[in-house]
Design a protein around this motif. Structure first.
Motif, short mmCIF file in Angstrom:
data_model
loop_
_atom_site.label_atom_id
_atom_site.label_comp_id
_atom_site.label_asym_id
_atom_site.label_seq_id
_atom_site.Cartn_x
_atom_site.Cartn_y
_atom_site.Cartn_z
N PHE A 539 1.01 -1.07 -0.09
CA PHE A 539 0.00 -0.07 -0.09
C PHE A 539 0.97 1.33 -0.01
N GLU A 540 2.10 0.87 -0.14
CA GLU A 540 2.93 2.32 -0.29
C GLU A 540 2.77 3.46 -1.25
N GLY A 541 2.48 4.48 -0.68
CA GLY A 541 2.19 5.63 -1.48
C GLY A 541 0.62 5.83 -1.95
N ILE A 542 -0.20 4.61 -1.48
CA ILE A 542 -1.56 4.81 -1.95
C ILE A 542 -2.32 5.79 -1.34
N GLY A 543 -3.47 6.19 -1.86
CA GLY A 543 -4.44 7.11 -1.20
C GLY A 543 -5.86 6.21 -1.06
N ILE A 544 -6.16 5.98 -0.19
CA ILE A 544 -7.50 5.59 0.41
C ILE A 544 -8.60 6.64 1.09
N ARG A 545 -9.26 7.38 0.05
CA ARG A 545 -9.86 8.54 0.37
C ARG A 545 -11.44 8.61 0.53
N SER A 546 -12.16 7.49 0.24
CA SER A 546 -13.61 7.67 0.20
C SER A 546 -14.02 6.27 0.54
N THR A 547 -15.34 6.13 0.71
CA THR A 547 -16.07 4.80 1.31
C THR A 547 -15.87 3.89 0.17
N ASP A 548 -16.05 4.36 -1.32
CA ASP A 548 -15.85 3.57 -2.37
C ASP A 548 -14.55 2.93 -2.39
N ASP A 549 -13.36 3.69 -2.05
CA ASP A 549 -11.99 3.15 -2.04
C ASP A 549 -11.99 2.00 -0.95
#
Length: 667
Positions: A539-549
């Motif tokens: 998960f390096e550098g990944i963005g988890i920003r929403s409930t969809d994510d």
């Protein structure tokens, strides 16, 4: 010191016959038109100065006859060395008509030459331009037959061939800023870009030349913030105050505070492009966008890729850049091209090309005018029409992946998108896929040798550069391979396994591309070692920003775990992972659920102490076995030690000497 503040005519009167004059500007941004008007006025009235060499990186001009077009006059100009020519058509016509000596060098190389001239180096040494028309083995950037001097040569270093662009003295630098003091210190608070003003001024100064700066405002000595000074007064010889209203921010906008980062603007109201051939191409290109990546979008069809990314809510997952120095935000088009809104940072143009040349771009999406069987692309020269390379060579040659975008034919092409299919109403009269391009601006064979992924996207089909040549890989629904593709090419591409372009591209509804790309990215970051029964997640550098994510993470992880069919040891790299606080609870609830169902153990690591604290608080409880470490080495060592302990225990159990479970069995 007060003698530095003079009229435009007084300043221009210092230019001598035969001087090499460099001029700042990117379209209308940073272009010192007041100085160019004065130069035009002096020459037309007095016939001097004569035989100037004009030097420019980007094309400072157009908006109909502005910029360097003002001084494209026989007798005034003897030679021109420029990076981009399409916006200086009067000067370009003098070059193609053999009226002046003329060179087209890559824009980034021009920017770097200013620094090398200032430092008194021999020249600029780079790989940029290899295999293109700039390579001395293919013309050396000379535009016409009357241009004889070689400015580019090849040099062998440690068995590798490099291009060497030699320096030349600059006698005059014409630059533009916002505010000056009597000492000549220049700030640029109302400018959309800083460009190469500092480097060009230093190059002219260190060549014992003259630096003339055009500004909007003059203030008292000692009142400028030294941190805001872009060009220090020690480099500036003359300062000219522009007439009121005579220095627009761009040729398209008098002044927009968002262009100079003085305000932020909402971008959620961007106009949704109509579903035509340009949007079809842009949508297919958008499937290549790397989430979390750094991207350059060229002019023309690639500009629509930005609009599609906005429509699909992808902009928060990407960093868009523009070659004159823009990092982040939304680059503008038309006569505002080069400016951007909501930027994260603004670099000097030469610094931006340091970043580009060093491989900083994850993806470049650029236009294409001609393509041949080798995958070579021409965007720079078409008979008497000289566009110039601009930053195209630097960008296309050094991006990790490049996507060329354009219609399949040109000249009267008319298409319709209806019912999820593409229909050709009127075919274009000009073929763009030709046997041999007129000029090589991008070398497809060199890209293949280097292993650079290259895609060519049109409205009706997609090609990929493979080692053997140009391969047709996709075709649009409604398009006949023989009638609509092969019949309009001057060469036969490689045809092996042609699949249909994604049918969703041709439908009016949103593609939900953010989810598609996010899940594709997730799947590429999973690795299962069956021998060790270990699932590694990066998960390096990944963005988890929403409930969809969050739902995407659950769906991808669960699909893989269910295909494995039994519980696994999990190792997750959370280094640089961006988890928005607003969805953290939902994410950790999902992670706990997966852990209870699919993991025999879970080991996570990150160098961020804050993230380790969050992970520990959310995932470590009595009912689950979860370990949090700082490094990958610590995490894998722990998992290995657990595995070895389990093996020893199993051997002991089988021997009947291992512990309570063995004793119970014997009992």
């Amino acid at each position: 010191m007060k003698d530095k503040i003079v009229t435009a005519d007084e300043a221009i009167g210092l230019i001598r016959d035969g001087d090499a004059v460099c001029c700042s500007g990117f379209v209308g941004i940073g272009t010192p038109d007041e100085l160019l008007i004065a130069l035009e006025r002096r020459f037309t009235s007095a016939g001097m100065p004569r035989d100037l060499t004009l030097v420019f990186a980007a094309a400072p001009g157009d908006g109909k006859g502005q910029g360097l077009n003002r001084i494209a006059l026989p007798g005034l100009v003897k030679r021109a060395i420029g990076g981009h020519w399409s916006l200086v058509p009067k000067l370009a016509r003098m070059a193609t008509d053999d009226l002046i000596e003329a060179y087209n060098l890559p824009l980034g190389v021009m920017s770097h030459l200013y620094r090398d001239i200032a430092a008194h180096r021999a020249g600029t040494l780079t790989q940029v331009g290899m295999g293109t028309f700039v390579d001395p083995r293919h013309g050396g950037g000379k535009i016409n037959a009357c241009t004889l001097e070689d400015l580019v040569s090849t040099i062998e270093i440690d068995g590798k061939t490099w291009l060497f662009y030699k320096v030349f003295p600059l006698n005059v630098a014409l630059i533009r800023g916002t505010t000056a003091d009597p000492e000549g210190n220049i700030t640029m608070e109302r400018e959309a870009l800083v460009l190469d003003a500092q480097a060009a001024a230093m190059a002219a100064h260190n060549s014992n030349g003259l630096v003339i700066a055009q500004v909007e405002t003059i203030v008292a000595s000692g009142t400028l913030d030294p941190r805001a000074v872009v060009v220090p007064g020690i480099l500036v010889d003359r300062v000219v105050l522009a007439r009121s209203g005579a220095q627009p921010q761009t040729y398209g906008t008098v002044y927009n505070p968002a262009f100079s980062a003085q305000t932020k603007v909402a971008v959620g109201t961007m106009k949704t492009p109509a579903l035509d051939e340009r949007k079809v191409i842009a949508r297919r290109c958008a499937f290549e966008l790397p989430l979390g990546g750094v991207i350059n979008l060229g002019i023309g069809v690639p500009e629509v890729v930005g609009a599609v990314a906005g429509e699909e809510r992808l902009l928060s997952h990407l960093t868009l850049t523009a070659e004159p120095g823009v990092i982040g935000g939304m680059p503008q088009g038309g006569l505002d091209f080069g400016a951007a809104i909501n930027v994260d940072a603004l670099l000097h143009q030469n610094q931006q090309f340091d970043f580009y040349d060093g491989g900083g771009l994850d993806l470049a999406c650029l236009g294409m005018a001609e393509v041949d069987r080798c995958g070579n692309v021409n965007v720079s020269r078409f008979g008497p029409r000289l566009a110039g390379a601009g930053g195209f060579i630097n960008i296309s040659q050094n991006a990790r992946c490049v996507v060329f975008a354009g219609t399949f034919t040109a000249g009267g092409l008319e298409l319709r998108v209806e019912g999820g299919r593409l229909k050709i109403v009127t075919e274009g009269t000009k073929k763009k896929f030709v046997e041999s391009v007129e000029q090589i601006t991008f070398n497809g064979s060199l890209a293949a040798e280097r292993g650079q992924p290259v895609l060519y996207v049109t409205e009706r089909c997609v090609f990929r550069r493979v080692p053997e040549g140009l391969e047709l890989t996709e075709i649009a629904p409604g398009i006949d391979l023989e009638r609509d593709v092969l019949a309009h090419m001057d060469f036969a591409p490689i045809v092996r396994n042609v699949r249909s372009m994604d049918p969703r591209i041709f439908l009016p509804q949103i593609l939900n591309l953010s989810t598609i790309l996010f899940e594709r990215q997730l799947r590429s970051r999973l690795s299962y070692d069956a021998e060790r029964n270990t699932l590694f997640v990066n998960f390096e550098g990944i963005g988890i920003r929403s409930t969809d994510d969050v739902e995407s993470v659950r769906r991808v992880m669960e699909a893989l775990c269910e295909s494995i069919g039994h519980q696994v040891s999990l190792i997750v790299n959370y280094d640089g992972c961006r988890l928005d606080d607003s969805i953290a609870d939902a994410y950790f609830a999902m992670a706990r659920q997966l852990q209870s169902r699919h993991y025999s153990s879970a080991t996570r690591f990150t160098t961020s102490a804050f993230m380790r604290m969050k992970l520990s608080a959310a995932l470590s409880d009595r009912g689950s076995e979860s370990q949090i470490f700082k490094t990958h080495t610590e995490a894998t060592a722990f998992v290995a030690s657990r595995r070895e302990a389990a093996v020893r225990q199993s051997i002991a159990d089988n021997a009947g000497i291992g512990g309570s479970r063995s004793r119970t069995t014997h009992e």
